[in-house]
Design a protein around this motif. Structure first.
Motif, mmCIF file in Angstrom:
data_model
loop_
_atom_site.group_PDB
_atom_site.id
_atom_site.type_symbol
_atom_site.label_atom_id
_atom_site.label_comp_id
_atom_site.label_asym_id
_atom_site.label_seq_id
_atom_site.Cartn_x
_atom_site.Cartn_y
_atom_site.Cartn_z
ATOM 1 N N SER A 53 -6.229 11.340 -2.623
ATOM 2 C CA SER A 53 -6.437 10.538 -3.833
ATOM 3 C C SER A 53 -7.048 9.193 -3.457
ATOM 4 N N SER A 54 -7.845 8.659 -4.350
ATOM 5 C CA SER A 54 -8.585 7.429 -4.035
ATOM 6 C C SER A 54 -7.649 6.245 -3.791
ATOM 7 N N ARG A 55 -6.539 6.166 -4.522
ATOM 8 C CA ARG A 55 -5.627 5.028 -4.355
ATOM 9 C C ARG A 55 -5.052 4.995 -2.938
ATOM 10 N N VAL A 56 -4.563 6.127 -2.464
ATOM 11 C CA VAL A 56 -3.961 6.159 -1.131
ATOM 12 C C VAL A 56 -5.025 5.949 -0.061
ATOM 13 N N THR A 57 -6.200 6.549 -0.266
ATOM 14 C CA THR A 57 -7.296 6.349 0.684
ATOM 15 C C THR A 57 -7.672 4.877 0.783
ATOM 16 N N GLU A 58 -7.737 4.207 -0.356
ATOM 17 C CA GLU A 58 -8.061 2.773 -0.355
ATOM 18 C C GLU A 58 -6.970 1.960 0.331
ATOM 19 N N ASN A 59 -5.703 2.357 0.160
ATOM 20 C CA ASN A 59 -4.611 1.662 0.843
ATOM 21 C C ASN A 59 -4.725 1.803 2.357
ATOM 22 N N ILE A 60 -5.073 3.004 2.807
ATOM 23 C CA ILE A 60 -5.223 3.238 4.245
ATOM 24 C C ILE A 60 -6.393 2.435 4.800
ATOM 25 N N THR A 61 -7.470 2.376 4.041
ATOM 26 C CA THR A 61 -8.633 1.592 4.475
ATOM 27 C C THR A 61 -8.299 0.109 4.527
ATOM 28 N N GLY A 331 5.441 -8.442 9.262
ATOM 29 C CA GLY A 331 5.498 -7.056 8.826
ATOM 30 C C GLY A 331 4.161 -6.576 8.284
ATOM 31 N N ILE A 332 3.487 -5.729 9.041
ATOM 32 C CA ILE A 332 2.193 -5.207 8.609
ATOM 33 C C ILE A 332 2.332 -4.410 7.317
ATOM 34 N N ASP A 333 3.373 -3.582 7.239
ATOM 35 C CA ASP A 333 3.564 -2.745 6.051
ATOM 36 C C ASP A 333 3.712 -3.606 4.789
ATOM 37 N N ARG A 334 4.541 -4.654 4.875
ATOM 38 C CA ARG A 334 4.786 -5.501 3.718
ATOM 39 C C ARG A 334 3.536 -6.286 3.333
ATOM 40 N N ILE A 335 2.823 -6.840 4.308
ATOM 41 C CA ILE A 335 1.615 -7.614 4.009
ATOM 42 C C ILE A 335 0.592 -6.742 3.284
ATOM 43 N N VAL A 336 0.343 -5.546 3.818
ATOM 44 C CA VAL A 336 -0.652 -4.662 3.209
ATOM 45 C C VAL A 336 -0.199 -4.222 1.815
ATOM 46 N N ALA A 337 1.106 -3.965 1.648
ATOM 47 C CA ALA A 337 1.605 -3.557 0.333
ATOM 48 C C ALA A 337 1.330 -4.629 -0.715
ATOM 49 N N ILE A 338 1.548 -5.884 -0.366
ATOM 50 C CA ILE A 338 1.296 -6.970 -1.320
ATOM 51 C C ILE A 338 -0.202 -7.077 -1.618
ATOM 52 N N LEU A 339 -1.023 -6.996 -0.587
ATOM 53 C CA LEU A 339 -2.467 -7.092 -0.793
ATOM 54 C C LEU A 339 -2.993 -5.920 -1.616
ATOM 55 N N ALA A 340 -2.320 -4.764 -1.501
ATOM 56 C CA ALA A 340 -2.756 -3.568 -2.232
ATOM 57 C C ALA A 340 -2.119 -3.464 -3.615
ATOM 58 N N ASN A 341 -1.315 -4.461 -3.983
ATOM 59 C CA ASN A 341 -0.603 -4.454 -5.274
ATOM 60 C C ASN A 341 0.368 -3.282 -5.391
ATOM 61 N N GLU A 342 0.947 -2.875 -4.269
ATOM 62 C CA GLU A 342 1.938 -1.807 -4.267
ATOM 63 C C GLU A 342 3.331 -2.421 -4.218
ATOM 64 N N LYS A 343 4.272 -1.807 -4.936
ATOM 65 C CA LYS A 343 5.622 -2.348 -5.011
ATOM 66 C C LYS A 343 6.480 -1.954 -3.821
ATOM 67 N N VAL A 344 6.153 -0.852 -3.149
ATOM 68 C CA VAL A 344 6.950 -0.386 -2.013
ATOM 69 C C VAL A 344 6.042 -0.139 -0.821
ATOM 70 N N ILE A 345 6.577 -0.374 0.373
ATOM 71 C CA ILE A 345 5.768 -0.249 1.589
ATOM 72 C C ILE A 345 5.409 1.202 1.892
ATOM 73 N N ARG A 346 6.153 2.155 1.333
ATOM 74 C CA ARG A 346 5.858 3.562 1.600
ATOM 75 C C ARG A 346 4.445 3.935 1.183
ATOM 76 N N GLU A 347 3.924 3.235 0.172
ATOM 77 C CA GLU A 347 2.601 3.575 -0.345
ATOM 78 C C GLU A 347 1.456 3.137 0.560
ATOM 79 N N VAL A 348 1.740 2.333 1.587
ATOM 80 C CA VAL A 348 0.680 1.912 2.499
ATOM 81 C C VAL A 348 0.927 2.411 3.922
#
Length: 398
Positions: A53-61, A331-348
């Motif tokens: 899915s595009s959302r998860v792909t964009e989070n990984i990028t 925390g890389i997971d937390r930083i990316v989650a905030i930048l990606a507008n995700e509420k939980v770190i699992r999504e990044v």
């Protein structure tokens, strides 16, 4: 024939022939849409489809770009990327550790590190004055919604520096990261506000205040430093003083006289970086003097034999001329989650565990065969053994 409503809408292909490379089953959920509303357990069981899915792909990028920026930035500043061991000694510093039995040394164990804390301090003794690592860390914590048993942090340590040096360095790095990686977002205040821990508790009732003017504005980034927290805190569970950060944290020089009779009032030379109501980094100036470090262990009511067993290598290293040093972990997971507008770190995280620490895609944790247990000299308790026998194939060739 241009159709702007689909990704490939401006491309038209004329096929001379078609060759089927592989047949594909119908996915258990639609992957050409935002999958965030799909049941999480279903998505994580088929995570390799969710990633399409595009959302998860964009989070990984976004995660890749963030880590690459950090590496390039630190490389340019003269830091060395150094890997520290994943199999190490048990020296509990807070959360429970994952233990690994040794096959070659019956009854002895390795653990997976909660952080590279001691290794990076030993690197300062070794003369590696600027160290960093994108480190995997492991904590066997109880079920907590937005925690993962394994996570990724940016680990940094520097010699011959003071607290101000670290705060300015990390602040500049975060400012440049935002400008390059997420230029559509805006930092609300530069330089970042610095708030004493006591003031944060008094004014915001938390040490992780969300300072955004509009709490619903995902484009606003409100950074702040929380400084001067207590060096110790009282643990209701252990009925004693414990370290607020970790036992290697330097006390505030102005409070050294209170260590003997008022340790609970001593402030720490430590600092947390918060962003939009989350702690994204924390660090401290370290103790580089053996006598002071030994005194902290005594205040923590650690017996001499326990100190020798758990931290003897650290005390010995301090005898060889340790420089003043300090660092931080982000925390890389937390930083990316905030930048990606995700509420939980699992999504990044590419292959995350569920909130209760299960890997639904791989089926972990899982039972192992009796032969594997025998190789590492482990005998299961009776109630666990029955379950293991039902769930393992003991005839499998190893």
């Amino acid at each position: 024939m241009v159709n702007q409503d689909i990704i490939s809408g401006d491309i038209e292909l004329l096929a001379d022939k078609i060759k089927i490379l592989n047949q594909a089953k119908t996915p258990p959920f639609e992957i050409d849409k935002d999958t965030s509303n799909i049941d999480e357990e279903l998505r994580f069981k088929y995570r390799y489809l969710d990633i399409r899915s595009s959302r998860v792909t964009e989070n990984i990028t976004l995660r890749h770009n963030t880590v690459k920026f950090i590496r390039d930035y630190l490389d340019e500043k003269g830091f060395r990327d150094i890997e520290t061991p994943y199999l190490t000694k048990s020296t509990p510093e807070g959360a429970r550790e994952f233990i690994i039995p040794s096959r070659l040394y019956p009854g002895e164990f390795y653990v997976l590190p909660q952080s590279p804390q001691q290794f990076k301090q030993l690197l300062m003794v070794a003369g590696i004055e600027r160290y960093y690592q994108i480190a995997r860390c492991f904590r066997d914590e109880d079920q907590r919604g937005d925690r993962q048993p394994e996570f990724t942090q940016l680990d940094i340590e520097m010699s011959f520096i003071e607290q101000e040096d670290i705060l300015e360095f990390i602040e500049n790095m975060m400012i440049q990261l935002v400008k390059k990686i997420v230029p559509n977002k805006k930092i609300s205040e530069i330089p970042f506000p610095r708030i004493k821990y006591s003031d944060a508790i008094k004014e915001h009732d938390t040490d992780k205040p969300d300072l955004r003017k509009d709490k619903d504005d995902n484009k606003e980034l409100a950074f702040a430093w929380i400084i001067n927290p207590p060096l110790f805190k009282y643990s209701q569970t252990d009925k004693k003083l414990v370290s607020s950060h970790h036992p290697f944290t330097m006390p505030d020089e102005n409070d050294l006289s209170m260590l003997d009779d008022q340790p609970e009032n001593v402030r720490a030379h430590s600092y947390d970086l918060v962003l939009n109501g989350y702690e994204i980094a924390g660090g401290s100036i370290r103790i580089h003097n053996k006598d002071l470090q030994s005194k902290i262990f005594r205040i923590l009511n650690l017996a001499d034999d326990e100190v020798s067993r758990r931290f003897g290598h650290m005390l010995e290293a301090l005898e060889f001329g340790a420089p003043p040093h300090g660092g931080i972990a982000a925390g890389i997971d937390r930083i990316v989650a905030i930048l990606a507008n995700e509420k939980v770190i699992r999504e990044v995280i590419v292959f995350p565990k569920t909130g209760d620490a299960r890997d639904l895609m791989m089926g972990a944790p899982s039972y192992v065969s009796e032969k594997q247990l025998k190789d590492v000299h482990i005998h299961l308790a009776a109630n666990a053994k029955g379950k293991a026998l039902k769930n393992t194939d003991t005839t499998t060739n190893e």
